[in-house]
Design an enzyme around this catalytic site. Structure first.
Site, PDB file in Angstrom:
ATOM      1  CG  ASP A  11      32.015  65.706  10.910  1.00 55.33           C
ATOM      2  OD1 ASP A  11      30.998  65.602  10.206  1.00 55.33           O
ATOM      3  OD2 ASP A  11      32.458  64.768  11.605  1.00 55.33           O
ATOM      4  CG  ASP A 105      28.064  64.714   7.242  1.00 56.34           C
ATOM      5  OD1 ASP A 105      28.662  63.913   6.504  1.00 56.34           O
ATOM      6  OD2 ASP A 105      27.758  64.450   8.417  1.00 56.34           O
ATOM      7  CD  GLU A 106      34.144  63.353   7.728  1.00 56.02           C
ATOM      8  OE1 GLU A 106      35.204  63.144   8.346  1.00 56.02           O
ATOM      9  OE2 GLU A 106      33.253  62.486   7.593  1.00 56.02           O
TER      10      GLU A 106
END
Length: 463
Positions: A11, A105-106
């Site tokens: 993350d 973003d993860e």
């Protein structure tokens, strides 16, 4: 569940805001809030410096401004975020063929499937190397969780924030989970959390103690069984490289309620065309057209129509969305509109002869219809300068917009590789000032310096 912590969850830390800080030296270490800046805008991401003041994602922007009036408020630059995300995802793909992105973003990574890790030591080394590679390639930080299941890996990455790594050793899962709040578990949102709290269940340990039968009674069969298993640290979900897209949709929220029915129809047609462009970009078509309308009183209506076969024809989607709009009363005003397509397929059943004809006038995007005017018929539109976006001046070089209004635009001239730069103000129509593409966040060649023109220094002046 596995016997080794070979599932990794990455993350990125305050991703949008961190990209902006990396791009803008003057904002490093300062409160930055990214999101919609209109009266009804919401926060997309807040830097950790802004979170100290209580600002968080999904918060109304007006509330964020009250909490942190001195923060930098910026309009998102999604093209740049996607570009950086692609760099990060490429690093993950080098670890394993099984990468499951959850957002820009993860992502989850199955390290065992890639032969990258097979025990606790190799998993920790892989996580440490990934964090170092992300910093070297993007200049950003990410938090890594390592565990024997997806649920635990995600919990670990939350505990690692910001810029850390947490590995949950096999055999310690139950002890780790027991004191955590029930909201820690996937699928436990505010409503379920409140329902459990009223039943006297606050922690994961209490959830396990309640027993499976009691949870089924409280939450229903499917949810009760699933939560009890998670409370016992059981999670057999695999990392899935490709997730099936269930729908494609777009929506817009308007700063001022739309009351004019003609304008509402125009917006719906625009949204239908944007939706089709996304549909085609994904190589998909769909059978069900969905219209979403949020009215002035926040009531939200959804209408849908299922076609005889899947389509990616904008004329068909526009017409269906228009028919759905006819069934909705918009008299009091509309604050949000959305158009979506579901029932997706990777083919269409449209008339082959019509397709071969090159998709005639009925297939022309609505936006193009509106621009069919001669230059004499309309005056040139005033250029917009969104806060945070890149510009270039013919004399002062590369910079970014700090703000605009009253016919003026204020620019700070700096680059990701420079010192904090000088601020200057220009007329919005200054021909020497043009929009620009974002610059790389890290040097393409180690040690390379960028020329920032005459933008150094820290004073402010007008020209």
């Amino acid at each position: 569940m596995r016997s080794a912590p070979t599932i990794l969850h990455l993350d990125m830390d305050a991703f949008f805001a961190s990209v902006e800080q990396a791009s803008k030296p003057s904002l490093r270490g300062k409160a930055v809030v990214v999101g919609g800046l209109g009266p009804r805008g919401v926060v997309a991401t807040a830097s950790y410096e802004a979170r100290i003041f209580g600002v968080h994602s999904a918060m109304p922007m007006a509330q964020a401004r009250r909490l942190a009036p001195n923060a930098a408020y910026l309009v998102p630059r999604f093209a740049l975020y996607r570009s950086v995300s692609e760099q990060v995802m490429a690093l993950l793909a080098a670890l394993s063929p099984l990468v499951e992105p959850l957002s820009l973003d993860e992502a989850f990574v199955d390290l065992e499937a890639g032969g990258t890790a097979w025990d606790e030591r190799s998993a920790r080394l892989a996580g440490q190397k990934l964090r170092a590679d992300i910093r070297a390639v993007t200049g950003l930080t990410g938090s890594v969780g390592l565990a024997a299941s997806k649920m635990l890996a995600k919990i670990a990455s939350e505990q690692a924030k910001p810029d850390g790594l947490v590995l949950i050793e096999p055999g310690t899962e139950r002890a780790l989970l027991e004191p955590l709040t029930v909201r820690t578990l996937p699928g436990v949102g505010p409503a379920t959390g409140d329902h459990l709290r009223r039943a006297g269940i606050h922690t994961v340990g209490e959830l396990a103690e309640a027993g499976e039968d009691e949870l089924v009674r409280l939450l229903g069969k499917a949810h009760g069984h699933a939560l009890f298993a998670m409370a016992l640290a059981r999670d057999e979900r695999p990392v899935v490289a490709e997730r099936e897209t269930k729908s494609v949709s777009v929506e817009d929220t308007y700063d001022v309620d739309i009351h004019d029915r003609v304008r509402v129809g125009t917006e719906v047609r625009r949204l239908a065309d944007r939706c089709v462009r996304r549909l085609r970009a994904a190589g998909l078509s769909g059978r069900t057209i969905v219209l979403k309308v949020r009215r002035y009183d926040f009531s939200t209506l959804t209408r849908s129509e299922t076609l005889r076969g899947p389509t990616d024809d904008p004329a068909v989607v526009r017409e269906a969305a228009g028919r759905l709009l006819d069934s909705v009363d918009t008299t009091g005003g509309v604050r949000l509109l959305g158009v979506g397509v579901s029932g997706l397929a990777d083919y269409t059943q449209e008339d082959l002869f019509a397709q071969a004809a090159g998709r005639d006038a009925g297939d022309t995007p609505y936006e193009e219809d509106e621009t069919a005017h001669t230059p004499e018929q309309e005056a040139p539109a005033e250029r917009r300068w969104p806060a945070g976006h890149d510009v270039r001046h013919s004399v002062y070089g590369h910079g970014w917009v700090q703000g605009s209004g009253l016919g003026r635009v204020t620019v700070r001239f700096e680059t990701p590789l420079s010192e904090p730069g000088r601020v200057r103000t220009f007329r919005v129509g200054d021909p020497a000032l043009e929009p620009a593409e974002p610059l790389p966040l890290v040097p393409r060649v180690p040690g390379e310096k960028e020329d920032v023109g005459a933008g150094g220094g820290a004073d402010a002046e007008s020209s």
